[in-house]
Scaffold this motif. Structure first.
Motif, mmCIF file in Angstrom:
data_model
loop_
_atom_site.group_PDB
_atom_site.id
_atom_site.type_symbol
_atom_site.label_atom_id
_atom_site.label_comp_id
_atom_site.label_asym_id
_atom_site.label_seq_id
_atom_site.Cartn_x
_atom_site.Cartn_y
_atom_site.Cartn_z
ATOM 1 N N MET A 1 0.690 -1.378 0.059
ATOM 2 C CA MET A 1 -0.110 0.101 0.051
ATOM 3 C C MET A 1 0.905 1.336 -0.071
ATOM 4 N N THR A 2 0.135 2.562 -0.532
ATOM 5 C CA THR A 2 0.980 3.681 -0.247
ATOM 6 C C THR A 2 -0.242 4.718 -0.424
ATOM 7 N N HIS A 3 0.090 6.085 -0.047
ATOM 8 C CA HIS A 3 -0.767 7.126 -0.182
ATOM 9 C C HIS A 3 -0.400 8.085 -1.289
ATOM 10 N N GLY A 4 -1.289 8.754 -1.793
ATOM 11 C CA GLY A 4 -0.968 9.524 -2.855
ATOM 12 C C GLY A 4 -1.046 11.117 -2.104
ATOM 13 N N LYS A 5 -0.584 12.142 -2.888
ATOM 14 C CA LYS A 5 -0.492 13.682 -2.142
ATOM 15 C C LYS A 5 -1.884 13.996 -1.910
ATOM 16 N N ASP A 6 -2.888 13.556 -2.519
ATOM 17 C CA ASP A 6 -4.416 13.832 -2.367
ATOM 18 C C ASP A 6 -4.982 13.298 -1.660
ATOM 19 N N GLY A 7 -4.296 12.095 -0.730
ATOM 20 C CA GLY A 7 -4.764 11.579 0.267
ATOM 21 C C GLY A 7 -5.464 10.329 -0.282
ATOM 22 N N ALA A 8 -5.296 9.742 -1.347
ATOM 23 C CA ALA A 8 -5.999 8.641 -2.179
ATOM 24 C C ALA A 8 -5.113 7.263 -1.492
ATOM 25 N N LEU A 9 -5.721 6.291 -1.468
ATOM 26 C CA LEU A 9 -5.067 4.966 -0.667
ATOM 27 C C LEU A 9 -4.766 4.096 -2.085
ATOM 28 N N PHE A 10 -3.735 3.754 -2.279
ATOM 29 C CA PHE A 10 -3.169 2.772 -3.436
ATOM 30 C C PHE A 10 -2.932 1.511 -2.871
ATOM 31 N N TYR A 11 -3.580 0.543 -3.315
ATOM 32 C CA TYR A 11 -3.144 -0.823 -2.638
ATOM 33 C C TYR A 11 -3.229 -1.818 -3.903
ATOM 34 N N SER A 12 -2.350 -2.948 -3.667
ATOM 35 C CA SER A 12 -2.187 -4.183 -4.716
ATOM 36 C C SER A 12 -2.984 -5.293 -3.856
ATOM 37 N N GLN A 13 -3.229 -6.239 -4.628
ATOM 38 C CA GLN A 13 -3.634 -7.554 -3.909
ATOM 39 C C GLN A 13 -3.598 -8.624 -4.868
ATOM 40 N N TRP A 14 -3.726 -9.825 -4.337
ATOM 41 C CA TRP A 14 -3.503 -11.055 -5.041
ATOM 42 C C TRP A 14 -4.926 -11.713 -5.390
ATOM 43 N N GLY A 15 -5.936 -11.203 -4.621
ATOM 44 C CA GLY A 15 -7.301 -11.889 -4.931
ATOM 45 C C GLY A 15 -8.071 -11.242 -6.038
ATOM 46 N N GLU A 16 -9.206 -11.931 -6.339
ATOM 47 C CA GLU A 16 -10.120 -11.604 -7.500
ATOM 48 C C GLU A 16 -10.452 -10.043 -7.080
ATOM 49 N N ASN A 17 -11.009 -9.168 -8.121
ATOM 50 C CA ASN A 17 -10.733 -9.234 -9.577
ATOM 51 C C ASN A 17 -9.878 -8.360 -10.068
ATOM 52 N N PHE A 18 -9.358 -7.271 -9.322
ATOM 53 C CA PHE A 18 -8.584 -6.088 -9.669
ATOM 54 C C PHE A 18 -7.347 -5.953 -8.826
ATOM 55 N N SER A 19 -6.077 -5.853 -9.578
ATOM 56 C CA SER A 19 -4.922 -6.228 -8.842
ATOM 57 C C SER A 19 -4.367 -4.928 -8.121
ATOM 58 N N VAL A 20 -4.717 -3.874 -8.524
ATOM 59 C CA VAL A 20 -4.845 -2.463 -8.224
ATOM 60 C C VAL A 20 -5.578 -1.616 -8.196
ATOM 61 N N HIS A 21 -5.939 -1.037 -6.889
ATOM 62 C CA HIS A 21 -6.776 -0.164 -6.536
ATOM 63 C C HIS A 21 -6.437 1.289 -6.148
ATOM 64 N N LYS A 22 -7.575 2.007 -6.411
ATOM 65 C CA LYS A 22 -7.351 3.570 -5.829
ATOM 66 C C LYS A 22 -8.493 4.166 -5.356
ATOM 67 N N VAL A 23 -8.556 4.392 -3.738
ATOM 68 C CA VAL A 23 -9.826 4.497 -3.020
ATOM 69 C C VAL A 23 -9.425 6.121 -2.521
ATOM 70 N N GLY A 24 -10.420 6.949 -2.750
ATOM 71 C CA GLY A 24 -10.372 8.298 -2.242
ATOM 72 C C GLY A 24 -9.582 9.130 -3.247
ATOM 73 N N GLY A 25 -9.253 10.334 -2.708
ATOM 74 C CA GLY A 25 -8.338 11.232 -3.334
ATOM 75 C C GLY A 25 -9.387 12.119 -4.537
ATOM 76 N N SER A 26 -8.908 12.407 -5.634
ATOM 77 C CA SER A 26 -9.431 13.418 -6.416
ATOM 78 C C SER A 26 -10.301 12.519 -7.618
ATOM 79 N N THR A 27 -9.564 11.580 -7.993
ATOM 80 C CA THR A 27 -10.269 10.740 -9.162
ATOM 81 C C THR A 27 -10.105 9.346 -9.064
ATOM 82 N N GLY A 28 -10.653 8.214 -9.593
ATOM 83 C CA GLY A 28 -10.447 7.058 -9.370
ATOM 84 C C GLY A 28 -9.847 6.139 -10.577
ATOM 85 N N PHE A 29 -9.574 4.991 -10.702
ATOM 86 C CA PHE A 29 -9.687 4.461 -11.943
ATOM 87 C C PHE A 29 -10.878 3.584 -12.472
ATOM 88 N N GLU A 30 -11.154 3.611 -13.715
ATOM 89 C CA GLU A 30 -12.337 2.837 -14.399
ATOM 90 C C GLU A 30 -11.828 1.695 -14.982
#
Length: 233
Positions: free
Chosen positions: A78-107
């Motif tokens: 895990m790590t945090h962005g300057k805008d406060g977003a939480l980035f994390y990776s995972q081994w489980g289904e379905n998406f391997s990389v996530h961004k939660v919070g902050g200015s914008t997310g991924f689609e």
């Protein structure tokens, strides 16, 4: 127990901080816990130094368990962005990389970083000062870099190779086809430097540090735009 966490069997796989908060990934509980730090005691040492001791209490789940975008399933780095977003990776289904919070997310379906088949055990994620994203793609023996919008830019830890090849071409002469062999080359990337990288970090100067796990070493990379090709048949 309020947060369905088993303290005996907790499996910490990642940690990040933001202000007076600490975020901990627990792979066994499919949880990312948010801990709030508060002053608990002021200690005075024999040498006259004062040390403020903090207590961390679980404030909640930063992310809910699940398999969709913005949920967590077998979290890792895990790590945090300057805008406060939480980035994390995972081994489980379905998406391997996530961004939660902050200015914008991924689609999903729009951003390269969300492609389901792109990774094999994404174990860590890090950011540089420009907001570029680095993902430790453990099973593919590489580090993938994306820009801040989630668009793929390049791989780290792979060699570019020019492959000599010959293909058969047809030319229409009158009513008949004549066949000729043509020589050509094409570029491929070969993962032959890293072996199972599990962690990645980037310093303020843009130097990338990679835990090359199975080789039991740390690799240090300076990003460059220079091309260095090897030609093979």
């Amino acid at each position: 127990a309020r947060y369905f966490i088993d303290p005996v069997n907790i499996h910490v796989t990642g940690v990040s901080s933001r202000g007076d908060q600490c975020f901990v990934a627990d792979a066994n509980s499919n949880a990312i816990l948010e801990l709030q730090y508060s002053p608990m005691a002021l200690l005075l040492t024999g040498e006259g130094d004062q040390i403020l001791v903090y207590e961390g209490k679980i404030a909640g789940r930063a992310v809910s368990p699940g398999t969709g975008n913005g949920t967590v399933n077998d979290p890792r780095g895990m790590t945090h962005g300057k805008d406060g977003a939480l980035f994390y990776s995972q081994w489980g289904e379905n998406f391997s990389v996530h961004k939660v919070g902050g200015s914008t997310g991924f689609e999903y379906g729009e951003d390269d970083i969300m492609e389901i088949e792109r990774y094999d055990r994404a174990s860590d994620v890090s950011l540089d000062v420009l907001g570029n994203i680095y993902v430790a793609d453990t099973g593919h023996d590489r580090i993938q870099q994306f820009n801040s919008s989630g668009r793929f830019t390049f791989n780290i830890g792979m060699n570019r190779v020019l492959v000599d090849s010959t293909y058969r071409d047809s030319i229409l002469v009158g009513s008949d086809y004549e066949y000729v062999n043509r020589d050509t080359t094409f570029q491929v990337e070969v993962a032959d430097i890293l072996d199972g990288p599990r962690s990645v970090a980037v310093d303020a100067n843009g130097i990338v540090y990679i835990a090359d796990t199975r080789h039991q070493r740390v690799m240090r990379y300076r990003l460059s735009t220079e091309l260095d090709y090897t030609t093979v048949e």
